[in-house]
Design a protein around this motif. Structure first.
Motif, PDB file in Angstrom:
ATOM      1  N   VAL A  98     -88.108  38.418  27.664  1.00  0.00           N
ATOM      2  CA  VAL A  98     -87.274  37.760  26.651  1.00  0.00           C
ATOM      3  C   VAL A  98     -86.121  38.660  26.248  1.00  0.00           C
ATOM      4  O   VAL A  98     -84.982  38.221  26.126  1.00  0.00           O
ATOM      5  CB  VAL A  98     -88.127  37.381  25.414  1.00  0.00           C
ATOM      6  CG1 VAL A  98     -87.237  36.988  24.246  1.00  0.00           C
ATOM      7  CG2 VAL A  98     -89.074  36.255  25.755  1.00  0.00           C
ATOM      8  N   LEU A  99     -86.374  39.947  26.067  1.00  0.00           N
ATOM      9  CA  LEU A  99     -85.332  40.868  25.637  1.00  0.00           C
ATOM     10  C   LEU A  99     -84.289  41.120  26.709  1.00  0.00           C
ATOM     11  O   LEU A  99     -83.147  41.431  26.413  1.00  0.00           O
ATOM     12  CB  LEU A  99     -85.950  42.192  25.199  1.00  0.00           C
ATOM     13  CG  LEU A  99     -86.754  42.135  23.904  1.00  0.00           C
ATOM     14  CD1 LEU A  99     -87.451  43.460  23.667  1.00  0.00           C
ATOM     15  CD2 LEU A  99     -85.854  41.791  22.730  1.00  0.00           C
ATOM     16  N   THR A 100     -84.662  40.992  27.996  1.00  0.00           N
ATOM     17  CA  THR A 100     -83.716  41.266  29.066  1.00  0.00           C
ATOM     18  C   THR A 100     -83.139  40.006  29.681  1.00  0.00           C
ATOM     19  O   THR A 100     -82.339  40.091  30.593  1.00  0.00           O
ATOM     20  CB  THR A 100     -84.383  42.106  30.177  1.00  0.00           C
ATOM     21  OG1 THR A 100     -85.506  41.375  30.690  1.00  0.00           O
ATOM     22  CG2 THR A 100     -84.825  43.450  29.649  1.00  0.00           C
ATOM     23  N   ALA A 101     -83.519  38.826  29.206  1.00  0.00           N
ATOM     24  CA  ALA A 101     -82.995  37.589  29.781  1.00  0.00           C
ATOM     25  C   ALA A 101     -81.498  37.491  29.517  1.00  0.00           C
ATOM     26  O   ALA A 101     -81.018  37.823  28.447  1.00  0.00           O
ATOM     27  CB  ALA A 101     -83.709  36.384  29.166  1.00  0.00           C
ATOM     28  N   ASN A 102     -80.763  37.065  30.539  1.00  0.00           N
ATOM     29  CA  ASN A 102     -79.316  36.960  30.413  1.00  0.00           C
ATOM     30  C   ASN A 102     -78.915  35.526  30.158  1.00  0.00           C
ATOM     31  O   ASN A 102     -79.226  34.643  30.930  1.00  0.00           O
ATOM     32  CB  ASN A 102     -78.638  37.447  31.692  1.00  0.00           C
ATOM     33  CG  ASN A 102     -78.692  38.946  31.831  1.00  0.00           C
ATOM     34  OD1 ASN A 102     -78.802  39.638  30.841  1.00  0.00           O
ATOM     35  ND2 ASN A 102     -78.613  39.429  33.051  1.00  0.00           N
ATOM     36  N   ALA A 103     -78.196  35.304  29.063  1.00  0.00           N
ATOM     37  CA  ALA A 103     -77.554  34.020  28.836  1.00  0.00           C
ATOM     38  C   ALA A 103     -76.215  34.075  29.567  1.00  0.00           C
ATOM     39  O   ALA A 103     -75.719  35.147  29.885  1.00  0.00           O
ATOM     40  CB  ALA A 103     -77.339  33.799  27.338  1.00  0.00           C
ATOM     41  N   ALA A 104     -75.637  32.915  29.845  1.00  0.00           N
ATOM     42  CA  ALA A 104     -74.336  32.881  30.507  1.00  0.00           C
ATOM     43  C   ALA A 104     -73.292  33.515  29.603  1.00  0.00           C
ATOM     44  O   ALA A 104     -73.272  33.286  28.397  1.00  0.00           O
ATOM     45  CB  ALA A 104     -73.952  31.448  30.844  1.00  0.00           C
ATOM     46  N   VAL A 105     -72.432  34.332  30.175  1.00  0.00           N
ATOM     47  CA  VAL A 105     -71.345  34.969  29.447  1.00  0.00           C
ATOM     48  C   VAL A 105     -70.040  34.350  29.949  1.00  0.00           C
ATOM     49  O   VAL A 105     -69.747  34.401  31.141  1.00  0.00           O
ATOM     50  CB  VAL A 105     -71.343  36.496  29.672  1.00  0.00           C
ATOM     51  CG1 VAL A 105     -70.209  37.150  28.908  1.00  0.00           C
ATOM     52  CG2 VAL A 105     -72.680  37.097  29.260  1.00  0.00           C
ATOM     53  N   VAL A 106     -69.287  33.756  29.038  1.00  0.00           N
ATOM     54  CA  VAL A 106     -68.094  32.996  29.427  1.00  0.00           C
ATOM     55  C   VAL A 106     -66.875  33.538  28.700  1.00  0.00           C
ATOM     56  O   VAL A 106     -66.879  33.691  27.480  1.00  0.00           O
ATOM     57  CB  VAL A 106     -68.275  31.494  29.108  1.00  0.00           C
ATOM     58  CG1 VAL A 106     -67.021  30.707  29.452  1.00  0.00           C
ATOM     59  CG2 VAL A 106     -69.481  30.932  29.847  1.00  0.00           C
ATOM     60  N   ALA A 107     -65.827  33.841  29.468  1.00  0.00           N
ATOM     61  CA  ALA A 107     -64.543  34.274  28.909  1.00  0.00           C
ATOM     62  C   ALA A 107     -63.610  33.072  28.888  1.00  0.00           C
ATOM     63  O   ALA A 107     -63.552  32.300  29.848  1.00  0.00           O
ATOM     64  CB  ALA A 107     -63.937  35.388  29.749  1.00  0.00           C
ATOM     65  N   THR A 108     -62.885  32.899  27.776  1.00  0.00           N
ATOM     66  CA  THR A 108     -61.979  31.755  27.611  1.00  0.00           C
ATOM     67  C   THR A 108     -60.658  32.232  27.034  1.00  0.00           C
ATOM     68  O   THR A 108     -60.633  33.057  26.133  1.00  0.00           O
ATOM     69  CB  THR A 108     -62.601  30.703  26.666  1.00  0.00           C
ATOM     70  OG1 THR A 108     -63.867  30.311  27.177  1.00  0.00           O
ATOM     71  CG2 THR A 108     -61.711  29.477  26.539  1.00  0.00           C
ATOM     72  N   VAL A 109     -59.568  31.694  27.562  1.00  0.00           N
ATOM     73  CA  VAL A 109     -58.245  31.981  27.019  1.00  0.00           C
ATOM     74  C   VAL A 109     -57.594  30.652  26.656  1.00  0.00           C
ATOM     75  O   VAL A 109     -57.797  29.647  27.335  1.00  0.00           O
ATOM     76  CB  VAL A 109     -57.379  32.791  28.012  1.00  0.00           C
ATOM     77  CG1 VAL A 109     -56.969  31.980  29.208  1.00  0.00           C
ATOM     78  CG2 VAL A 109     -56.177  33.387  27.327  1.00  0.00           C
ATOM     79  N   GLY A 110     -56.850  30.644  25.550  1.00  0.00           N
ATOM     80  CA  GLY A 110     -56.160  29.438  25.111  1.00  0.00           C
ATOM     81  C   GLY A 110     -54.659  29.651  25.096  1.00  0.00           C
ATOM     82  O   GLY A 110     -54.179  30.732  24.759  1.00  0.00           O
ATOM     83  N   VAL A 111     -53.909  28.606  25.479  1.00  0.00           N
ATOM     84  CA  VAL A 111     -52.449  28.653  25.503  1.00  0.00           C
ATOM     85  C   VAL A 111     -51.928  27.403  24.830  1.00  0.00           C
ATOM     86  O   VAL A 111     -52.513  26.322  24.963  1.00  0.00           O
ATOM     87  CB  VAL A 111     -51.933  28.727  26.957  1.00  0.00           C
ATOM     88  CG1 VAL A 111     -50.411  28.710  27.004  1.00  0.00           C
ATOM     89  CG2 VAL A 111     -52.464  29.952  27.652  1.00  0.00           C
ATOM     90  N   SER A 112     -50.821  27.537  24.099  1.00  0.00           N
ATOM     91  CA  SER A 112     -50.215  26.351  23.492  1.00  0.00           C
ATOM     92  C   SER A 112     -48.700  26.452  23.549  1.00  0.00           C
ATOM     93  O   SER A 112     -48.151  27.506  23.873  1.00  0.00           O
ATOM     94  CB  SER A 112     -50.663  26.188  22.038  1.00  0.00           C
ATOM     95  OG  SER A 112     -50.052  27.170  21.235  1.00  0.00           O
ATOM     96  N   GLY A 113     -48.054  25.368  23.189  1.00  0.00           N
ATOM     97  CA  GLY A 113     -46.599  25.313  23.177  1.00  0.00           C
ATOM     98  C   GLY A 113     -46.063  24.914  24.530  1.00  0.00           C
ATOM     99  O   GLY A 113     -46.757  24.335  25.346  1.00  0.00           O
ATOM    100  N   GLY A 114     -44.831  25.217  24.764  1.00  0.00           N
ATOM    101  CA  GLY A 114     -44.261  24.983  26.078  1.00  0.00           C
ATOM    102  C   GLY A 114     -43.557  23.648  26.219  1.00  0.00           C
ATOM    103  O   GLY A 114     -43.645  22.764  25.378  1.00  0.00           O
ATOM    104  N   ASN A 115     -42.842  23.547  27.286  1.00  0.00           N
ATOM    105  CA  ASN A 115     -42.147  22.321  27.649  1.00  0.00           C
ATOM    106  C   ASN A 115     -43.132  21.436  28.402  1.00  0.00           C
ATOM    107  O   ASN A 115     -43.669  21.849  29.426  1.00  0.00           O
ATOM    108  CB  ASN A 115     -40.958  22.674  28.543  1.00  0.00           C
ATOM    109  CG  ASN A 115     -40.148  21.471  28.947  1.00  0.00           C
ATOM    110  OD1 ASN A 115     -40.683  20.390  29.119  1.00  0.00           O
ATOM    111  ND2 ASN A 115     -38.854  21.672  29.110  1.00  0.00           N
ATOM    112  N   PRO A 116     -43.396  20.215  27.937  1.00  0.00           N
ATOM    113  CA  PRO A 116     -44.453  19.418  28.548  1.00  0.00           C
ATOM    114  C   PRO A 116     -44.199  18.999  29.990  1.00  0.00           C
ATOM    115  O   PRO A 116     -45.092  18.502  30.634  1.00  0.00           O
ATOM    116  CB  PRO A 116     -44.552  18.184  27.647  1.00  0.00           C
ATOM    117  CG  PRO A 116     -43.281  18.142  26.914  1.00  0.00           C
ATOM    118  CD  PRO A 116     -42.789  19.537  26.807  1.00  0.00           C
ATOM    119  N   TYR A 117     -43.004  19.219  30.516  1.00  0.00           N
ATOM    120  CA  TYR A 117     -42.752  18.803  31.897  1.00  0.00           C
ATOM    121  C   TYR A 117     -42.500  19.957  32.837  1.00  0.00           C
ATOM    122  O   TYR A 117     -42.415  19.776  34.037  1.00  0.00           O
ATOM    123  CB  TYR A 117     -41.568  17.822  31.940  1.00  0.00           C
ATOM    124  CG  TYR A 117     -41.887  16.580  31.168  1.00  0.00           C
ATOM    125  CD1 TYR A 117     -42.779  15.636  31.683  1.00  0.00           C
ATOM    126  CD2 TYR A 117     -41.364  16.370  29.906  1.00  0.00           C
ATOM    127  CE1 TYR A 117     -43.114  14.513  30.961  1.00  0.00           C
ATOM    128  CE2 TYR A 117     -41.688  15.246  29.185  1.00  0.00           C
ATOM    129  CZ  TYR A 117     -42.566  14.323  29.713  1.00  0.00           C
ATOM    130  OH  TYR A 117     -42.905  13.216  29.007  1.00  0.00           O
TER     131      TYR A 117
END
Length: 170
Positions: A18-37
């Motif tokens: 239980v102490l050594t079990a690995n849960a999934a580790v996920v990296a996420t980046v967010g971006v906003s703004g910009g010209n929609p086309y």
């Protein structure tokens, strides 16, 4: 006594798994703004030095045709196989803007460890036209108990349990 010893060993094995079990580790980046086309972002996740990383993975966004995530979006990657539970790692995300006049922003860089979320630097940072922005997360160094320590704790708990049974019997 022999049965109690077997139960103690099973308990130690279960506690260790239980102490050594690995849960999934996920990296996420967010971006906003910009010209929609005319957006074209590249997102690169990396580990270690930015100049000479020990691992990196590019996730390209090509939004030059009005696709759904032009004005805002996220990119995620499972980094479990590179994650060190002992900490002491430097993770980074690079977001570059391959088109001018976008007014793009790096809104977030997070790592979800399954037990908590680590937040990167530079949230809300403007990404220069034809430029890039880095965000960093330095994972804190943690100490993990050795298997011998876990075994000693398990045996101590087993001993306390057997003492309690003897007291109830008396």
């Amino acid at each position: 006594m022999h049965a109690l010893f077997k139960k103690s060993l099973v308990g130690i094995a279960l506690a260790g798994s239980v102490l050594t079990a690995n849960a999934a580790v996920v990296a996420t980046v967010g971006v906003s703004g910009g010209n929609p086309y005319f957006d074209d972002y590249d997102v690169v996740f990396g580990l270690g030095s930015t100049a000479n990383p020990t691992w990196s993975q590019q996730v390209a966004w090509d939004h030059s045709y009005g696709e759904p995530f032009d004005a805002a979006g996220t990119a995620s990657i499972d980094i479990t196989s590179h994650w060190d539970n002992n900490g002491g790692q430097t993770w980074w995300a690079l977001v570059d803007d391959n088109w001018g006049a976008n007014y793009s922003y790096l809104t977030s860089f997070t790592i979800n460890t399954g037990f908590g979320t680590l937040v990167g630097t530079n949230s809300g940072t403007y990404i220069p036209d034809y430029g890039y922005v880095y965000s960093f997360i330095n994972t804190p160094q943690t100490s993990v108990p050795e298997p011998t320590s876990l075994a000693l704790v398990g045996l101590a708990l087993a001993g306390l349990g057997s003492m309690r049974r003897k007291q109830k019997a008396a």
